[in-house]
Design a protein around this motif. Structure first.
Motif, PDB file in Angstrom:
ATOM      1  N   THR A   3       0.834  -1.201   0.000  1.00  0.00           N
ATOM      2  CA  THR A   3       0.000   0.000   0.000  1.00  0.00           C
ATOM      3  C   THR A   3       0.869   1.252   0.000  1.00  0.00           C
ATOM      4  O   THR A   3       0.569   2.225  -0.695  1.00  0.00           O
ATOM      5  CB  THR A   3      -0.943  -0.002   1.217  1.00  0.00           C
ATOM      6  OG1 THR A   3      -1.734  -1.175   1.166  1.00  0.00           O
ATOM      7  CG2 THR A   3      -1.838   1.207   1.219  1.00  0.00           C
ATOM      8  N   TRP A   4       1.946   1.233   0.748  1.00  0.00           N
ATOM      9  CA  TRP A   4       2.869   2.369   0.788  1.00  0.00           C
ATOM     10  C   TRP A   4       3.438   2.621  -0.616  1.00  0.00           C
ATOM     11  O   TRP A   4       3.514   3.758  -1.069  1.00  0.00           O
ATOM     12  CB  TRP A   4       3.997   2.056   1.777  1.00  0.00           C
ATOM     13  CG  TRP A   4       4.913   3.192   2.039  1.00  0.00           C
ATOM     14  CD1 TRP A   4       5.989   3.565   1.279  1.00  0.00           C
ATOM     15  CD2 TRP A   4       4.854   4.119   3.109  1.00  0.00           C
ATOM     16  NE1 TRP A   4       6.597   4.655   1.824  1.00  0.00           N
ATOM     17  CE2 TRP A   4       5.922   5.015   2.962  1.00  0.00           C
ATOM     18  CE3 TRP A   4       4.004   4.264   4.201  1.00  0.00           C
ATOM     19  CZ2 TRP A   4       6.162   6.049   3.851  1.00  0.00           C
ATOM     20  CZ3 TRP A   4       4.251   5.300   5.084  1.00  0.00           C
ATOM     21  CH2 TRP A   4       5.309   6.179   4.910  1.00  0.00           C
ATOM     22  N   ILE A   5       3.824   1.553  -1.301  1.00  0.00           N
ATOM     23  CA  ILE A   5       4.374   1.678  -2.652  1.00  0.00           C
ATOM     24  C   ILE A   5       3.329   2.235  -3.614  1.00  0.00           C
ATOM     25  O   ILE A   5       3.610   3.158  -4.378  1.00  0.00           O
ATOM     26  CB  ILE A   5       4.899   0.316  -3.152  1.00  0.00           C
ATOM     27  CG1 ILE A   5       6.101  -0.134  -2.316  1.00  0.00           C
ATOM     28  CG2 ILE A   5       5.265   0.384  -4.637  1.00  0.00           C
ATOM     29  CD1 ILE A   5       6.491  -1.587  -2.508  1.00  0.00           C
ATOM     30  N   LEU A  22       8.534   7.456 -15.613  1.00  0.00           N
ATOM     31  CA  LEU A  22       8.779   7.060 -14.220  1.00  0.00           C
ATOM     32  C   LEU A  22       9.483   5.702 -14.187  1.00  0.00           C
ATOM     33  O   LEU A  22       9.167   4.814 -14.969  1.00  0.00           O
ATOM     34  CB  LEU A  22       7.433   6.982 -13.507  1.00  0.00           C
ATOM     35  CG  LEU A  22       7.417   6.879 -12.006  1.00  0.00           C
ATOM     36  CD1 LEU A  22       8.125   8.070 -11.377  1.00  0.00           C
ATOM     37  CD2 LEU A  22       5.988   6.824 -11.521  1.00  0.00           C
ATOM     38  N   THR A  23      10.432   5.545 -13.282  1.00  0.00           N
ATOM     39  CA  THR A  23      11.189   4.292 -13.176  1.00  0.00           C
ATOM     40  C   THR A  23      10.984   3.649 -11.808  1.00  0.00           C
ATOM     41  O   THR A  23      10.551   4.312 -10.853  1.00  0.00           O
ATOM     42  CB  THR A  23      12.697   4.531 -13.378  1.00  0.00           C
ATOM     43  OG1 THR A  23      13.184   5.319 -12.285  1.00  0.00           O
ATOM     44  CG2 THR A  23      12.988   5.231 -14.697  1.00  0.00           C
ATOM     45  N   LEU A  24      11.324   2.366 -11.726  1.00  0.00           N
ATOM     46  CA  LEU A  24      11.268   1.683 -10.432  1.00  0.00           C
ATOM     47  C   LEU A  24      12.224   2.326  -9.431  1.00  0.00           C
ATOM     48  O   LEU A  24      11.913   2.410  -8.243  1.00  0.00           O
ATOM     49  CB  LEU A  24      11.599   0.199 -10.593  1.00  0.00           C
ATOM     50  CG  LEU A  24      10.544  -0.671 -11.252  1.00  0.00           C
ATOM     51  CD1 LEU A  24      11.058  -2.101 -11.399  1.00  0.00           C
ATOM     52  CD2 LEU A  24       9.242  -0.664 -10.473  1.00  0.00           C
ATOM     53  N   CYS A  30      11.428   7.363  -3.637  1.00  0.00           N
ATOM     54  CA  CYS A  30      10.379   8.171  -3.016  1.00  0.00           C
ATOM     55  C   CYS A  30       9.623   7.402  -1.940  1.00  0.00           C
ATOM     56  O   CYS A  30       9.076   7.998  -1.015  1.00  0.00           O
ATOM     57  CB  CYS A  30       9.409   8.681  -4.080  1.00  0.00           C
ATOM     58  SG  CYS A  30      10.143   9.952  -5.115  1.00  0.00           S
ATOM     59  N   THR A  31       9.607   6.092  -2.050  1.00  0.00           N
ATOM     60  CA  THR A  31       8.967   5.257  -1.027  1.00  0.00           C
ATOM     61  C   THR A  31       9.876   5.115   0.190  1.00  0.00           C
ATOM     62  O   THR A  31       9.414   4.846   1.293  1.00  0.00           O
ATOM     63  CB  THR A  31       8.629   3.875  -1.606  1.00  0.00           C
ATOM     64  OG1 THR A  31       7.806   4.045  -2.761  1.00  0.00           O
ATOM     65  CG2 THR A  31       7.879   3.015  -0.610  1.00  0.00           C
ATOM     66  N   GLY A  32      11.176   5.301  -0.025  1.00  0.00           N
ATOM     67  CA  GLY A  32      12.133   5.191   1.074  1.00  0.00           C
ATOM     68  C   GLY A  32      12.682   3.785   1.232  1.00  0.00           C
ATOM     69  O   GLY A  32      13.113   3.401   2.318  1.00  0.00           O
ATOM     70  N   ILE A  33      12.668   3.022   0.116  1.00  0.00           N
ATOM     71  CA  ILE A  33      13.215   1.668   0.149  1.00  0.00           C
ATOM     72  C   ILE A  33      14.195   1.499  -1.002  1.00  0.00           C
ATOM     73  O   ILE A  33      14.244   2.318  -1.914  1.00  0.00           O
ATOM     74  CB  ILE A  33      12.103   0.587   0.058  1.00  0.00           C
ATOM     75  CG1 ILE A  33      11.327   0.713  -1.262  1.00  0.00           C
ATOM     76  CG2 ILE A  33      11.180   0.670   1.267  1.00  0.00           C
ATOM     77  CD1 ILE A  33      10.292  -0.388  -1.484  1.00  0.00           C
ATOM     78  N   LYS A  34      14.984   0.454  -0.956  1.00  0.00           N
ATOM     79  CA  LYS A  34      15.909   0.149  -2.040  1.00  0.00           C
ATOM     80  C   LYS A  34      15.144  -0.510  -3.187  1.00  0.00           C
ATOM     81  O   LYS A  34      14.115  -1.152  -2.972  1.00  0.00           O
ATOM     82  CB  LYS A  34      16.997  -0.797  -1.551  1.00  0.00           C
ATOM     83  CG  LYS A  34      17.749  -0.259  -0.353  1.00  0.00           C
ATOM     84  CD  LYS A  34      19.137   0.069  -0.742  1.00  0.00           C
ATOM     85  CE  LYS A  34      19.893   0.486   0.501  1.00  0.00           C
ATOM     86  NZ  LYS A  34      20.599   1.703   0.323  1.00  0.00           N
ATOM     87  N   THR A  35      15.658  -0.365  -4.392  1.00  0.00           N
ATOM     88  CA  THR A  35      14.989  -0.914  -5.572  1.00  0.00           C
ATOM     89  C   THR A  35      14.824  -2.422  -5.472  1.00  0.00           C
ATOM     90  O   THR A  35      13.784  -2.962  -5.852  1.00  0.00           O
ATOM     91  CB  THR A  35      15.764  -0.546  -6.853  1.00  0.00           C
ATOM     92  OG1 THR A  35      15.875   0.878  -6.930  1.00  0.00           O
ATOM     93  CG2 THR A  35      15.050  -1.047  -8.096  1.00  0.00           C
ATOM     94  N   GLY A  63       4.365   8.841  -0.006  1.00  0.00           N
ATOM     95  CA  GLY A  63       5.814   8.790   0.068  1.00  0.00           C
ATOM     96  C   GLY A  63       6.461  10.117   0.382  1.00  0.00           C
ATOM     97  O   GLY A  63       5.813  11.097   0.680  1.00  0.00           O
ATOM     98  N   ARG A  64       7.753  10.115   0.259  1.00  0.00           N
ATOM     99  CA  ARG A  64       8.553  11.265   0.697  1.00  0.00           C
ATOM    100  C   ARG A  64       8.833  12.255  -0.404  1.00  0.00           C
ATOM    101  O   ARG A  64       9.470  13.260  -0.161  1.00  0.00           O
ATOM    102  CB  ARG A  64       9.854  10.746   1.257  1.00  0.00           C
ATOM    103  CG  ARG A  64       9.612   9.849   2.437  1.00  0.00           C
ATOM    104  CD  ARG A  64      10.889   9.266   2.941  1.00  0.00           C
ATOM    105  NE  ARG A  64      10.552   8.353   4.018  1.00  0.00           N
ATOM    106  CZ  ARG A  64      11.337   7.434   4.484  1.00  0.00           C
ATOM    107  NH1 ARG A  64      12.522   7.273   3.962  1.00  0.00           N
ATOM    108  NH2 ARG A  64      10.943   6.653   5.448  1.00  0.00           N
ATOM    109  N   CYS A  65       8.469  11.996  -1.630  1.00  0.00           N
ATOM    110  CA  CYS A  65       8.784  12.912  -2.734  1.00  0.00           C
ATOM    111  C   CYS A  65       7.731  13.977  -2.895  1.00  0.00           C
ATOM    112  O   CYS A  65       6.617  13.850  -2.551  1.00  0.00           O
ATOM    113  CB  CYS A  65       8.933  12.154  -4.039  1.00  0.00           C
ATOM    114  SG  CYS A  65      10.460  11.213  -4.093  1.00  0.00           S
TER     115      CYS A  65
END
Length: 65
Positions: A3-5, A22-24, A30-35, A63-65
């Motif tokens: 849901t966050w993603i 837009l890319t992964l 922006c989600t704050g996780i690694k790809t 997210g954070r963006c």
């Protein structure tokens, strides 16, 4: 996490960053996780786009963006 993603992707789809599609990597950042963590849930931007239409928005989790 899913849901966050999707909430972050929804925000990015509504207001895309400049510089092309837009890319992964951008969604992950922006989600704050690694790809590679994002890839555990989604293999492509298209997969996120199709999934985000089925999940209602949760404004507190954007997210954070």
């Amino acid at each position: 996490m899913r849901t966050w993603i999707t909430d972050t992707a929804r925000d990015l789809f509504d207001r895309p960053p400049p510089g092309g599609p837009l890319t992964l990597d951008e969604i992950a950042a922006c989600t704050g996780i690694k790809t590679h963590h994002l890839r555990a849930y989604y293999s492509s931007v298209d997969a996120i786009a199709s999934d985000h239409a089925d999940i209602p928005a949760h404004p507190a989790q954007v997210g954070r963006c």
